[in-house]
Write a protein that holds these residues in place. Structure first.
Motif, mmCIF file in Angstrom:
data_model
loop_
_atom_site.group_PDB
_atom_site.id
_atom_site.type_symbol
_atom_site.label_atom_id
_atom_site.label_comp_id
_atom_site.label_asym_id
_atom_site.label_seq_id
_atom_site.Cartn_x
_atom_site.Cartn_y
_atom_site.Cartn_z
ATOM 1 N N GLY A 187 -22.350 -15.096 -7.852
ATOM 2 C CA GLY A 187 -20.742 -15.093 -7.872
ATOM 3 C C GLY A 187 -20.313 -16.291 -7.115
ATOM 4 N N VAL A 188 -18.886 -16.137 -6.540
ATOM 5 C CA VAL A 188 -18.190 -17.327 -6.068
ATOM 6 C C VAL A 188 -17.661 -16.863 -4.560
ATOM 7 C CG1 VAL A 188 -16.235 -18.590 -6.232
ATOM 8 C CG2 VAL A 188 -17.407 -18.080 -8.257
ATOM 9 N N THR A 189 -17.789 -17.727 -3.669
ATOM 10 C CA THR A 189 -17.320 -17.534 -2.178
ATOM 11 C C THR A 189 -16.262 -18.444 -2.044
ATOM 12 O OG1 THR A 189 -19.375 -16.542 -1.677
ATOM 13 C CG2 THR A 189 -17.852 -17.424 0.182
ATOM 14 N N LEU A 190 -14.962 -18.095 -1.339
ATOM 15 C CA LEU A 190 -13.901 -18.847 -1.104
ATOM 16 C C LEU A 190 -13.894 -18.776 0.457
ATOM 17 C CD1 LEU A 190 -11.173 -17.820 -3.626
ATOM 18 C CD2 LEU A 190 -12.721 -19.562 -3.891
ATOM 19 N N ARG A 191 -13.628 -19.924 1.213
ATOM 20 C CA ARG A 191 -13.433 -19.935 2.545
ATOM 21 C C ARG A 191 -12.175 -20.684 3.141
ATOM 22 N NH1 ARG A 191 -17.715 -22.834 5.567
ATOM 23 N NH2 ARG A 191 -17.373 -21.468 7.252
ATOM 24 N N SER A 192 -11.284 -20.136 4.029
ATOM 25 C CA SER A 192 -10.311 -20.715 4.543
ATOM 26 C C SER A 192 -10.377 -20.905 6.020
ATOM 27 C CB SER A 192 -9.203 -20.182 4.131
ATOM 28 O OG SER A 192 -7.915 -20.428 4.418
ATOM 29 N N GLU A 193 -9.658 -21.846 6.580
ATOM 30 C CA GLU A 193 -9.877 -22.080 8.027
ATOM 31 C C GLU A 193 -8.837 -21.083 8.803
ATOM 32 O OE1 GLU A 193 -10.348 -25.405 11.590
ATOM 33 O OE2 GLU A 193 -9.885 -25.863 9.330
ATOM 34 N N LEU A 194 -9.391 -20.412 9.811
ATOM 35 C CA LEU A 194 -8.339 -19.670 10.713
ATOM 36 C C LEU A 194 -8.290 -20.244 12.050
ATOM 37 C CD1 LEU A 194 -9.747 -16.002 9.597
ATOM 38 C CD2 LEU A 194 -7.452 -17.320 8.934
ATOM 39 N N SER B 162 -24.244 -8.210 -10.316
ATOM 40 C CA SER B 162 -25.458 -8.157 -10.784
ATOM 41 C C SER B 162 -25.270 -8.504 -12.369
ATOM 42 C CB SER B 162 -26.167 -7.304 -10.288
ATOM 43 O OG SER B 162 -25.577 -5.891 -11.312
ATOM 44 N N PRO B 163 -26.505 -8.916 -12.929
ATOM 45 C CA PRO B 163 -26.752 -8.929 -14.590
ATOM 46 C C PRO B 163 -26.297 -7.598 -15.281
ATOM 47 C CG PRO B 163 -28.414 -9.996 -13.512
ATOM 48 C CD PRO B 163 -27.859 -9.400 -12.368
ATOM 49 N N SER B 164 -26.359 -6.247 -14.401
ATOM 50 C CA SER B 164 -26.101 -5.145 -15.142
ATOM 51 C C SER B 164 -24.628 -4.537 -14.777
ATOM 52 C CB SER B 164 -27.140 -4.113 -14.461
ATOM 53 O OG SER B 164 -27.096 -3.942 -13.275
ATOM 54 N N GLY B 165 -23.824 -5.546 -14.146
ATOM 55 C CA GLY B 165 -22.465 -5.055 -13.818
ATOM 56 C C GLY B 165 -22.185 -4.686 -12.628
ATOM 57 N N GLN B 166 -23.194 -4.524 -11.602
ATOM 58 C CA GLN B 166 -23.115 -3.993 -10.433
ATOM 59 C C GLN B 166 -22.075 -4.925 -9.635
ATOM 60 O OE1 GLN B 166 -27.026 -3.331 -9.753
ATOM 61 N NE2 GLN B 166 -26.694 -1.096 -9.557
ATOM 62 N N THR B 167 -20.992 -4.597 -8.750
ATOM 63 C CA THR B 167 -20.115 -5.557 -8.389
ATOM 64 C C THR B 167 -19.967 -5.192 -6.757
ATOM 65 O OG1 THR B 167 -18.875 -5.385 -10.511
ATOM 66 C CG2 THR B 167 -17.740 -6.491 -8.577
ATOM 67 N N LEU B 168 -19.971 -6.448 -6.106
ATOM 68 C CA LEU B 168 -19.492 -6.285 -4.657
ATOM 69 C C LEU B 168 -18.431 -7.266 -4.396
ATOM 70 C CD1 LEU B 168 -20.033 -5.595 -1.608
ATOM 71 C CD2 LEU B 168 -21.801 -7.492 -1.579
ATOM 72 N N LEU B 169 -17.209 -6.853 -3.852
ATOM 73 C CA LEU B 169 -16.301 -7.622 -3.459
ATOM 74 C C LEU B 169 -15.865 -7.611 -1.981
ATOM 75 C CD1 LEU B 169 -13.603 -9.192 -4.135
ATOM 76 C CD2 LEU B 169 -12.536 -6.979 -4.331
ATOM 77 N N ARG B 170 -16.297 -8.545 -1.314
ATOM 78 C CA ARG B 170 -16.258 -8.589 0.116
ATOM 79 C C ARG B 170 -15.358 -9.722 0.678
ATOM 80 N NH1 ARG B 170 -20.454 -12.269 2.937
ATOM 81 N NH2 ARG B 170 -20.969 -13.586 1.247
ATOM 82 N N SER B 171 -14.809 -9.295 1.897
ATOM 83 C CA SER B 171 -14.000 -10.342 2.457
ATOM 84 C C SER B 171 -14.312 -10.313 3.852
ATOM 85 C CB SER B 171 -12.527 -9.893 2.430
ATOM 86 O OG SER B 171 -11.711 -10.908 2.855
ATOM 87 N N GLY B 172 -13.958 -11.056 4.842
ATOM 88 C CA GLY B 172 -14.317 -10.929 6.429
ATOM 89 C C GLY B 172 -13.963 -12.226 6.811
ATOM 90 N N VAL B 173 -14.343 -12.261 8.413
ATOM 91 C CA VAL B 173 -14.032 -13.677 8.907
ATOM 92 C C VAL B 173 -15.773 -13.955 9.571
ATOM 93 C CG1 VAL B 173 -12.153 -12.808 9.732
ATOM 94 C CG2 VAL B 173 -13.972 -12.179 11.130
ATOM 95 N N GLY C 281 -15.024 -4.611 2.344
ATOM 96 C CA GLY C 281 -15.055 -4.762 1.024
ATOM 97 C C GLY C 281 -15.258 -3.434 0.380
ATOM 98 N N ILE C 282 -15.382 -3.698 -0.971
ATOM 99 C CA ILE C 282 -15.663 -2.595 -2.039
ATOM 100 C C ILE C 282 -16.654 -2.999 -2.847
ATOM 101 C CG2 ILE C 282 -13.345 -1.535 -1.991
ATOM 102 C CD1 ILE C 282 -12.785 -2.791 -4.586
ATOM 103 N N ALA C 283 -17.702 -2.057 -3.195
ATOM 104 C CA ALA C 283 -18.894 -2.172 -4.220
ATOM 105 C C ALA C 283 -18.855 -0.900 -5.087
ATOM 106 C CB ALA C 283 -20.410 -1.958 -3.160
ATOM 107 N N TYR C 284 -19.392 -1.473 -6.112
ATOM 108 C CA TYR C 284 -19.282 -0.625 -7.527
ATOM 109 C C TYR C 284 -20.757 -0.692 -8.066
ATOM 110 C CZ TYR C 284 -17.623 1.893 -11.511
ATOM 111 O OH TYR C 284 -17.193 2.814 -12.434
ATOM 112 N N ALA D 55 -16.973 2.237 -4.052
ATOM 113 C CA ALA D 55 -17.119 2.493 -2.569
ATOM 114 C C ALA D 55 -16.877 1.614 -1.454
ATOM 115 C CB ALA D 55 -18.538 3.137 -2.224
ATOM 116 N N PRO D 56 -16.159 2.047 -0.474
ATOM 117 C CA PRO D 56 -15.960 0.855 0.701
ATOM 118 C C PRO D 56 -17.152 0.512 1.375
ATOM 119 C CG PRO D 56 -15.124 3.062 1.167
ATOM 120 C CD PRO D 56 -15.549 3.181 -0.177
ATOM 121 N N VAL D 57 -17.165 -0.803 1.782
ATOM 122 C CA VAL D 57 -18.491 -1.190 2.524
ATOM 123 C C VAL D 57 -17.970 -1.865 3.798
ATOM 124 C CG1 VAL D 57 -19.998 -1.323 0.681
ATOM 125 C CG2 VAL D 57 -18.669 -3.299 1.299
ATOM 126 N N LEU D 58 -18.652 -1.759 4.865
ATOM 127 C CA LEU D 58 -18.427 -2.270 6.010
ATOM 128 C C LEU D 58 -19.582 -3.140 6.714
ATOM 129 C CD1 LEU D 58 -16.178 0.202 7.839
ATOM 130 C CD2 LEU D 58 -15.324 -1.924 6.845
#
Length: 147
Positions: free
Chosen positions: A46-53, A65-76, A92-95, A104-107
């Protein structure tokens, strides 16, 4: 389908309260991301974006993943010591169960290293993300460009 979108939007607003201010100053770095599979985890790309805080970096990633499993994550990423080491706090959320109706939510949290600060950049991180990577960590390699 409409209820699915409502749940995803509400989850994003609850889990990612720091996202609007994090990217309000613009995107500082874009990286291509690959996870190395451990345990029962599939490889994720995938792709990751960063922004300065003021206290570190805001980070957002979309990994698939190649089979379609997905992880959307965000943090600091909070700097520890010097030389590009960071403490990561992630939500984030994971499928990962493609038969599930909703993601499902993930931490989680972990450690990462990035270098150099500007130009061509690379990074490596290891995170324990509940519930998908509680035993072996989710190991992620990144490479991209930072302004």
């Amino acid at each position: 389908m409409r209820i699915y979108l409502v749940v995803v939007v509400v989850s994003l607003l609850v889990i990612f309260p720091s996202a609007p201010p994090a990217f309000g100053g613009g995107i500082d770095a874009v990286s291509l991301t690959i996870s190395i599979p451990f345990g029962g985890l599939p490889p994720l790309f995938g792709v990751t974006l960063r922004s300065e805080l003021p206290f570190g970096y805001g980070v957002a990633s979309l990994l698939i993943s190649p089979s379609g499993q997905t992880l959307l994550r965000s943090g600091v990423e909070i700097p520890i010591g010097g030389g590009g080491s960071y403490l990561d706090v992630t939500g984030g959320i994971a499928y990962f169960d493609l038969n599930a109706r909703f993601p499902a939510p993930v931490l989680g949290g972990g450690l990462s290293y990035r270098g150099p600060a500007h130009g061509l950049q690379f990074g490596i991180s290891g995170e324990l993300i509940y519930p998908i990577a509680l035993g072996p960590p989710l190991l992620i390699l990144e490479g991209g460009w930072s302004r």
